[in-house]
Design an enzyme around this catalytic site. Structure first.
Site, mmCIF file in Angstrom:
data_model
loop_
_atom_site.group_PDB
_atom_site.id
_atom_site.type_symbol
_atom_site.label_atom_id
_atom_site.label_comp_id
_atom_site.label_asym_id
_atom_site.label_seq_id
_atom_site.Cartn_x
_atom_site.Cartn_y
_atom_site.Cartn_z
ATOM 1 N N CYS A 141 -15.084 -40.453 29.915
ATOM 2 C CA CYS A 141 -14.736 -39.538 28.701
ATOM 3 C C CYS A 141 -16.216 -39.643 27.826
ATOM 4 O O CYS A 141 -16.579 -38.919 27.287
ATOM 5 C CB CYS A 141 -13.644 -39.927 27.659
HETATM 6 N N1 LIG Z 1 -12.257 -37.011 28.157
HETATM 7 C C1 LIG Z 1 -11.377 -37.504 27.465
HETATM 8 N N2 LIG Z 1 -10.307 -38.116 27.878
HETATM 9 N N3 LIG Z 1 -11.773 -37.757 26.276
HETATM 10 C C2 LIG Z 1 -11.074 -38.496 25.258
HETATM 11 C C3 LIG Z 1 -11.298 -38.055 23.854
HETATM 12 C C4 LIG Z 1 -10.908 -39.019 22.822
HETATM 13 C C5 LIG Z 1 -10.971 -38.534 21.540
HETATM 14 N N4 LIG Z 1 -10.680 -39.279 20.469
HETATM 15 C C6 LIG Z 1 -10.218 -37.106 21.138
HETATM 16 O O1 LIG Z 1 -9.209 -37.235 20.839
HETATM 17 O O2 LIG Z 1 -10.981 -36.121 21.456
#
Ligand SMILES: NC(=[NH2+])NCCC[C@H](N)C(=O)O
EC number: 3.5.3.6
Length: 407
Positions: A395
């Site tokens: 991520c």
């Molecule tokens: N590619 C991912 N899984 N990204 C996670 C993103 C986390 C971020 N706090 C959101 O809710 O957007």
């Protein structure tokens, strides 16, 4: 430079990150849910952990770029777009009062590019600016909220604002208000940074495209096949519209497998439950298997697409498209409590930097051990603070260039 990502595992040469900054110190308990964090990370330690991540990448021959530097350099390179950039940012910050908008414009326009971009990321506190709000109720109400412009703490997750697909790019119209402004930065670097402006990079999706989507849902399985999550953040219509663009602009891609995953906070993107670690080997959260359905989208003639529901197993459909035996590694082993815990802390969210070599969070020790047993080289990074934003090594990174896989 040109972009090149035709796999999830080809040797990583260039990657885009964001080192977390003061925006994390603008998180307060009241704002956590809105700003998509589960706790307030301790910034100093979060930065140390992030630096360890960047260093692991560099030690393995990866060039690390930071989005903030690129935006500043893009503005230095094209000073004529600065005014428009500031106005766009203000327009998209959900400010209703014109008095406040004008006040913010005056405040930002005086800054140099470093200060400007830092402020946009960190957020603008109501107290930062002198605005005479005594003329209307709207102006006064605007200053009751602690920020004129919310901070962008999720910029840390560079995977999501756009996706590198083949030699091109898909910029997202992101699902939540907390994140939509992040893609302004993506748009400006590809249009105005000296590295990219003359590279004629094909764009399969713009930030204004109607349907919502996020990059954490996009996995490049091979030069012909993508997997894309239908998730809490990606609408199936966004996938179909991307398919139409992609199949007809990039001759290499012919199939998208749309994975319909449960719509929950823990599984917000496909890459929170499923990532590739080696040729034919994937991590998966066993908790999604019961509910998972897959749709196969293929090219149909010159202009259209065909959509079919897949009736075989996940292994079979991957085997068909990757043309090799498939191994799925259950994160947390077969214990659902361990799986649930390690998935929550991004145990399935591995970043492959070469076939069979992955960067992972150290805290997911059960899954990391399982990966080692399967012959995967596991590079661990510290994760006490970074994990509080619900995102792992995949991520936090956007590959811009991966070597082609030679077998
Ligand atoms: N590619 C991912 N899984 N990204 C996670 C993103 C986390 C971020 N706090 C959101 O809710 O957007």
């Amino acid at each position: 430079m040109k972009l090149q990502v035709f796999s999830e595992i080809g040797r990583l040469k260039t990657v885009l990150l964001h080192r977390p900054g003061k925006e994390l110190e603008n998180l307060t308990p009241d704002l956590l849910e809105k700003l998509l964090f589960d706790d307030i990370p301790y910034l100093k330690v979060a930065q140390e952990e992030h630096d360890a991540f960047a260093q692991t990448l560099r030690d393995n021959g990866v060039e690390v770029l930071y989005i903030k530097d690129l935006v500043i350099e893009a503005l230095d390179n094209h000073p004529e777009v600065r005014q428009h950039f500031i106005n766009q940012f203000i327009e998209e910050s959900n400010i209703l009062s014109n008095t406040v908008k004008n006040g913010i414009y005056k405040y930002l326009i005086k800054m140099d590019n470093y200060e400007l971009v830092s402020t946009m990321i960190e957020g603008i506190r109501t107290h930062d600016i002198e605005v005479d709000t005594s003329f209307s109720i709207l102006d006064m109400l605007e200053s009751e909220y602690p920020f004129y412009a919310d901070p962008l703490p999720n910029l840390l997750f560079q995977r999501d604002p756009f996706a590198t697909i083949g030699n091109g790019l898909a910029i997202n119209n992101m699902m939540t208000d907390a994140r939509t402004r992040e893609t302004l930065f993506s748009e400006y670097i590809f249009a105005y940074h000296p590295r990219f402006e003359n590279a004629t990079i094909p764009c399969y999706k713009k930030r204004t495209t109607r349907w919502k989507s996020e990059g954490g849902d996009v996995l490049v399985l091979s030069p012909s096949t993508l997997a894309i999550g239908i998730s809490k953040r990606t609408d199936p219509r966004a996938i179909e519209s991307l398919a139409r663009e992609l199949f007809h602009k990039d001759a290499s891609f012919t199939t998208i497998l749309a994975f319909n995953i449960p719509k929950s906070r823990a599984f917000m993107h496909l890459d929170t439950v499923f990532t590739q670690v080696d040729h034919g080997t994937f991590t998966i959260h066993p908790g999604i298997m019961k509910e998972l359905t897959i749709f196969e989208i293929t090219k149909n003639g010159k202009k259209d697409i065909r959509v079919e529901k897949v009736v075989t197993t996940l292994e079979h459909i991957l085997e068909k498209h990757l043309q090799r035996p498939i191994k799925l590694i259950n994160i947390g082993g077969n214990d659902l409590i361990t799986a649930g815990r390690e998935q929550w802390n991004d145990g399935a969210n591995t970043l492959a930097i070469a076939p069979g070599v992955v960067i992972v969070y150290s805290r997911n020790h059960v899954t990391n051990e399982l990966l080692r047993k399967e012959g995967i080289k596991v590079l661990e990074i510290p994760s006490s603070e970074l994990s509080r934003g619900r995102g792992g090594p995949r991520c936090m990174s956007m590959p811009l260039f991966r070597e082609e896989i030679k077998e």
